[in-house]
Design a protein around this motif. Structure first.
Motif, PDB file in Angstrom:
ATOM      1  N   PHE A 293       0.607  -1.198   0.009  1.00  0.00           N
ATOM      2  CA  PHE A 293      -0.412   0.006   0.020  1.00  0.00           C
ATOM      3  C   PHE A 293       1.042   1.298  -0.239  1.00  0.00           C
ATOM      4  O   PHE A 293       0.062   2.455   0.061  1.00  0.00           O
TER       5      PHE A 293
ATOM      6  N   ARG B 268      -3.820   9.917   5.342  1.00  0.00           N
ATOM      7  CA  ARG B 268      -4.237   9.211   3.073  1.00  0.00           C
ATOM      8  C   ARG B 268      -3.567   9.734   3.235  1.00  0.00           C
ATOM      9  O   ARG B 268      -3.663   9.641   1.548  1.00  0.00           O
TER      10      ARG B 268
ATOM     11  N   LEU C 267      -7.091  -1.646   4.755  1.00  0.00           N
ATOM     12  CA  LEU C 267      -7.285  -1.361   3.826  1.00  0.00           C
ATOM     13  C   LEU C 267      -7.070  -2.400   3.331  1.00  0.00           C
ATOM     14  O   LEU C 267      -8.144  -2.877   2.369  1.00  0.00           O
TER      15      LEU C 267
ATOM     16  N   ARG D  49     -11.151  -4.201   3.737  1.00  0.00           N
ATOM     17  CA  ARG D  49     -12.340  -2.722   3.627  1.00  0.00           C
ATOM     18  C   ARG D  49     -13.480  -3.839   2.972  1.00  0.00           C
ATOM     19  O   ARG D  49     -14.449  -3.307   3.378  1.00  0.00           O
TER      20      ARG D  49
END
Length: 472
Positions: free
Chosen positions: A191, A210, A237, A240
């Protein structure tokens, strides 16, 4: 094989309908008469051992799933609701309540929800002072209780989340004490999120920026808390969409309840990621559920270990059914789950004879108790105090007591029972659920009289209690 009187009409009917069979076809397949099947489906007759075996062989189902603990939990909640004085002289028999919970479980849940609303409104009206502003908190309380019941009636096990968390744990190399490096590496490579220490000891446990792709973790948090907060960020993440789907399908009454549920599901995924099902269950059996050793093995906190043990309810690979609760110093139950017959009070405090209250006086020790509830069920009860440590001398350090245990028939699987005499009837402390529904007539620790019982006051005699309770 002994199954007792097992009334599972609704489950048998659902199994037949899932196989698109008429009663005659289904009865022929399992070797019984159509009239017997009709009586089973309407809970007029219990299922015999022979029928259970036939169901398992013909339809490849797990017999233990036909008699899961959900019925006990639902029956306990319904029984407590019907003990309310408002239902005086109207309370059904135990058999009638079983017929409702087994034959019409959604009706039982609806009744419990209505009673909860009635209780909250009654308690709120009774506690109103000059200010009516307190009513603003009602919606939040209602949403929180609704979410807690969601997990409770799912047996505190979310199969889709647990399976995905276990898969991801294997992918990134989790399952032992050193999880930090694997967690941070996964966030970075998958991520593009960097984990940093928060600049201040007064900062939040976890703060996610974020836009910058930075996850700040309080540097003074214990390692187990630190790892859990990183795992929770991964849950937000990675899982979700799955979490959103589960929360949506739960059909909560308010958006607030759905959002609270998502937090609970994120926490569930984080715990399942750090303590993956198969590995954790295997080690728990090997270590005979020694909580301290399990915590050291997986680099987890004692509370995380107890909570995870209470979720090991995967069909076909279940762990020991346990109860788990977290209680504050005022007696409020802030977490609760039971895969056993022992259920926790929904209103009022826990039984004062329960050893969990002693845990606040025995810091750093796991204390044991052999206990028996009014229904004759016996338990191995463990309790210990945990402290949510803060950063620095002036930081608040809330303390809780953890209650954990199992029915006595499973005590041999726990190291804590090795030197206890568990086979006899003596040595078991009499405990209840809460005073308001406990039927023990002479308990010296009773706080309030039991509901649905008449009292007698003798002005010429005084014992521990200022009244005596009439026999039923």
């Amino acid at each position: 094989m002994s199954v007792g009187k097992l009334f599972i009409g609704r489950k048998v009917r659902e199994l037949r309908e899932a196989n698109k069979a008429t009663q005659a076809q289904f009865a022929e397949r399992i070797g019984i008469s159509t009239s017997y099947l009709n009586q089973i489906e309407n809970n007029q007759r219990p299922v015999s051992a022979t029928v259970l075996v036939a169901l398992a062989e013909k339809f490849q189902i797990n017999m233990s799933e036909l008699s899961s603990g959900e019925g006990d939990r639902l029956l306990s909640a319904l029984s407590e609701a019907l003990n309310d004085p408002v239902f005086e002289n109207l309370a059904p028999t135990a058999q009638e309540m079983k017929l409702v919970t087994q034959g019409a479980p959604n009706f039982a849940r609806a009744f419990i929800r209505v009673h909860q609303g009635f209780r909250r409104n009654s308690e709120q009206l009774a506690s109103l002072s000059d200010s009516l502003g307190r009513s603003a908190s009602l919606a939040e309380t209602t949403s929180y209780e609704e979410v807690r019941d969601f997990f409770h009636f799912l047996d505190n096990y979310i199969h889709a989340l647990d399976i995905e968390a276990e898969r991801l744990a294997a992918e990134i190399g989790l399952g032992e004490a050193d999880s930090y490096s694997a967690l941070t590496r996964y966030l970075k490579t998958r991520f593009q999120i960097e984990v940093r220490w928060a600049p201040s000891e007064n900062d939040a446990l976890r703060r996610f920026d974020r836009s910058a792709g930075i996850l700040s973790i309080n540097r003074y948090a214990p390692p187990a808390t630190r790892d859990f907060q990183i795992a929770l960020q991964i849950a937000q993440l990675h899982a979700r969409q799955l979490i959103d789907l589960i929360a949506r399908d739960a059909n909560f009454r308010t958006v607030e309840a759905a959002e609270i549920c998502k937090i609970g599901l994120q926490n569930y995924f984080a715990g399942a990621l750090l303590l993956p099902y198969g590995a954790f269950l295997s080690v728990a059996k090997t270590l005979r559920h020694d909580l301290d050793l399990l915590a050291a093995w997986f680099g987890a906190s004692l509370e995380q270990v107890c909570h995870r043990l209470s979720t090991l309810q995967r069909p076909g690979n279940k762990g020991i059914p346990v109860f788990f609760a977290r209680i504050d110093r005022a007696g409020n139950i802030t977490k609760r789950h039971s895969a056993t017959k022992l259920q926790f009070a929904r209103f009022g405090a826990a039984c004062p004879l329960w050893n969990v209250h002693e845990a606040f006086e025995a810091q750093g020790r796991i204390i044991r108790q052999l206990a028996e509830t009014p229904d004759g069920a016996r338990y191995l009860c463990l309790a210990t105090q945990v402290t949510k440590s803060g950063a620095g001398f002036h930081s608040p350090q809330p303390r809780y007591a953890i209650a954990f245990g199992c029915e006595i028939s499973y005590a041999h699987a726990f190291v804590y029972a090795d030197d206890l005499e568990t086979s006899g009837r003596t040595g078991f402390a009499p405990i209840g659920i809460s005073c308001r529904i406990c039927e023990r007539l002479t308990c010296p620790q009773r706080a309030v009289p039991p509901l649905m019982r008449k009292l007698h006051v003798d002005h010429d005699r005084r014992d521990v209690l200022p009244y005596t309770i009439e026999e039923a």
